[in-house]
Design an enzyme around this catalytic site. Sequence first.
Site, short mmCIF file in Angstrom:
data_model
loop_
_atom_site.label_atom_id
_atom_site.label_comp_id
_atom_site.label_asym_id
_atom_site.label_seq_id
_atom_site.Cartn_x
_atom_site.Cartn_y
_atom_site.Cartn_z
N ASP A 63 0.88 -1.17 0.00
CA ASP A 63 0.00 0.00 0.00
C ASP A 63 0.92 1.21 0.00
O ASP A 63 2.11 1.11 0.29
CB ASP A 63 -0.88 -0.02 1.25
N ASP A 90 0.02 -3.78 7.00
CA ASP A 90 -0.02 -3.59 8.45
C ASP A 90 -1.44 -3.44 8.98
O ASP A 90 -1.64 -3.15 10.15
CB ASP A 90 0.81 -2.36 8.85
N ASP A 140 -5.23 -7.08 5.99
CA ASP A 140 -4.07 -7.54 5.23
C ASP A 140 -3.67 -8.99 5.55
O ASP A 140 -2.78 -9.53 4.91
CB ASP A 140 -2.86 -6.63 5.50
N ASN A 147 36.96 -36.47 -2.38
CA ASN A 147 38.01 -37.16 -1.62
C ASN A 147 37.53 -38.50 -1.06
O ASN A 147 38.20 -39.53 -1.17
CB ASN A 147 38.50 -36.28 -0.46
N ASN A 193 37.88 -35.31 8.45
CA ASN A 193 36.53 -34.71 8.47
C ASN A 193 36.45 -33.57 9.46
O ASN A 193 35.88 -32.50 9.17
CB ASN A 193 35.51 -35.80 8.81
N ASP A 195 36.00 -29.41 8.66
CA ASP A 195 34.79 -28.76 9.17
C ASP A 195 35.05 -27.34 9.65
O ASP A 195 34.16 -26.48 9.59
CB ASP A 195 34.20 -29.56 10.35
#
Length: 840
Positions: A328, A589, A593, A657, A682, A686
């Site tokens: 609006d 708002d 709505d 891998n 691993n 990470d």
Amino acid sequence: MNQNNQSFWSISTTELLNRLQASAGGLTTDEARKRLTSFGANRLKPQKRSNAFTLLVAQFKSPIILILLFATGLSLFLHNFVDASIILTIVVISGLLGFWQEYSASNAVEKLLAIVQIKAAVLRDGNQKEIHIEEVVPGDIVILNAGDIVPGDCLLLESKDVFVDEAMLTGETFPVEKAVSVLPADTALSQRTNTVWMGTHIVSGNAKALVTLTGKNTEFGKVSERLKLKPLETEFEHGIRRFGYFLGEVTLLLVVIIFAINVYLQRPVLESLLFSLALAVGLTPQLLPAIISINLAHGAKKMAQKKVIVKRLASIENFGSMNIICSDKTGTLTEGTVQVESALDVGGVASEKVFLFAYLNAFYETGFTNPIDEAILNHRKIELSEYRKQDEIPYDFLRKRLSIAVTHGDAHFIVTKGALSNILDVCSSAETKEGNIVEITSIQDQIQKYFADFSNQGFRTLGIAYKNMPSETLITKSDETGMTFLGFLTLFDPPKANITDTIASLKKLGVSLKIITGDNHLVATSLSKKMGLSDNKIITGPELRQMSDASLLRHVGVVDVFAEIEPNQKERIIIAMRKAGNVVGYMGDGINDASALHAADVGISVDTAADVAKDAADIVLLEKDLGVLIEGVREGRTTFANTLKYVFMATSANFGNMFSMAGVSLFIPFLPLLPKQILLTNLLTDFPEMTIATDRVDDEMVDHPRRWDIKAIRKFMITFGLVSSVFDYLTFGLLLLVLHATEGQFRTGWFLESVISASVIVLVIRSRKPFFRSRPGKYLLIATLSIAVITFILPITPLGIVFGFAPLGITTYLLLLLIITAYIIAAEVTKTIFYKKVKF
């Protein structure tokens, strides 16, 4: 006292107050606190808190991790203490890292959500106060006005022209009128007109009600318990879930095959099982949920700094993908400070009487605060000590007018203010500037001419009417007939000073602005021209009613302004835009709505919005400004881009891998890496991935909307996984055929190449530019370089011996460095070709 007041709509208010041990003056603070402890918080389901223990346990719930822990326990049982302890330590450290990140992220989000909590007005200790809706208890007296969400199942004590939207509970399209009464116990839910239900909202009028049931005991609570309703998955959530399943299936298949072949080759069963499971840990993107949570929470915190509060984290992705924003004009495109331009009689001449009557109407209105009444009251103060209010018919979105009954001396009259056409509908006469009363039909053309002139100048025009009454009396809607039209009230809300720049910025981001307003098409046209939308096409509400859904679908892409739109038409417009392939944001708002906010991909509201709008929104702005929205869109796209980076990392070097290692294990007489070495690999890879949330994002990643594309991600995984595997097998060939490495040296060399390449490749695939032209985030760069250094020196430390590594010669180091360098160059070339062929 308990929450078992069955059929409370059939009980008188006096009796129900007694049963609930409450009074019309409300509960005391102490009593309310006791009841909150007794009945629990007013929620449909228990609050998901960031319980530290629950989050910690969740890090180890993966089936692969549980099997790995079981196998580790078996290893301990067979007296292989050192390896078992190392594996257990790595699994615990990895879990603790994930826990720390997720715990920090979830707590940050809880603090942000607390900013936009919905409140209810209740009587406590005899005074009206606002409390969080979760603190409402049986026996509370709640004050309800237009726009409020009903906080529990309540019996009306007082009501004035109350209409309630019960669509979410009964499916009834139109608002239902409510009034104080006593009904039979067997009255159907939709016919219980003396009650208001939790989760419904007040469309118009005002009321005082006694809360009888809260939480899961309410009608809405029973429905939600039966259906176990969950929010619909966003496109992003669906894509992530499918991606996780895909990698999980690949991992499971690979693990079973590798384990079976290793057993067939008569290798130790336990070692083969641990190898297969460790391989699965490396292949499985177990950090994916944590990384996504961290990225989204980090994005939510950054967006909060830009005055954008994210209520539902998953909506951040849709926010970034949004290519249409509907809004609006009031307060978003305009200053939001409505000003009175003039009060004019039917002849277009300034009139004190017109302004006085408008002032009376605004001063005595009690339904809900609105900018028009505030503008009237702030324009000029009038002494009203000789006037007295008798009654009121609140504004609603069907009548579009507000009536106040006023007494002044011996005179009794009704003053009505509202949309001009709706005022004229109830007028049979008009008052001229000389005070003469004439038939409304005789000056109808004149009124419409003035209305068109005012609208073309960009003024919003209201009508003022009155009706003399014989005595002091309460009034009803039936009294809004045979009124006398008095004049016009023109209002002006100027466009924001920087609105043209803001709209241009939205266009640069690939977001089109669509205006959906209830104002007439002349006002909308005038405003759009002032905002630089001079070539726009307009569809009006009446035209929309005549259009089929297919026709609307064809036109919706080229229309920028929808004027004279009824509340129920907003949802239809948004659905048509979505069907046309757009990701649509709706910014609203108001009371009317809510359905449009639900229909949009991203519902956006403001902190000062009506409760029902704020509750329906995914995102709440702390400032009603498109400029704030632009910053939010940028942050949303940044968050999405960083989440994709992790997905790319999980599907490139790591996946390549582990896949290569699984393959080579079938052709050499020993395991390419021990289980503990795989887990260490691993864990080390990470660390850089955990810093992704803080990484910088290139401008081209935020300059237009991007959407989740699982096909493109699969292509990326296959392409870069193959590139990674090529260099993995080059490493195997170098170590076995050229350097004739021993088992320990092979594992050490492969560990070095695997970890360093997987870490460094992060810097390559994080950007579409050449890696040396895109500066990574500080923490990502530090983490990557640190892991590379640690990996290089680990084999020559005492810890390296514990992990089974062997010293390597300088020649081996240099050759491995050469392979890693070649891998980086090949990845850069592949990246350039990939993004030319795959538009993503």
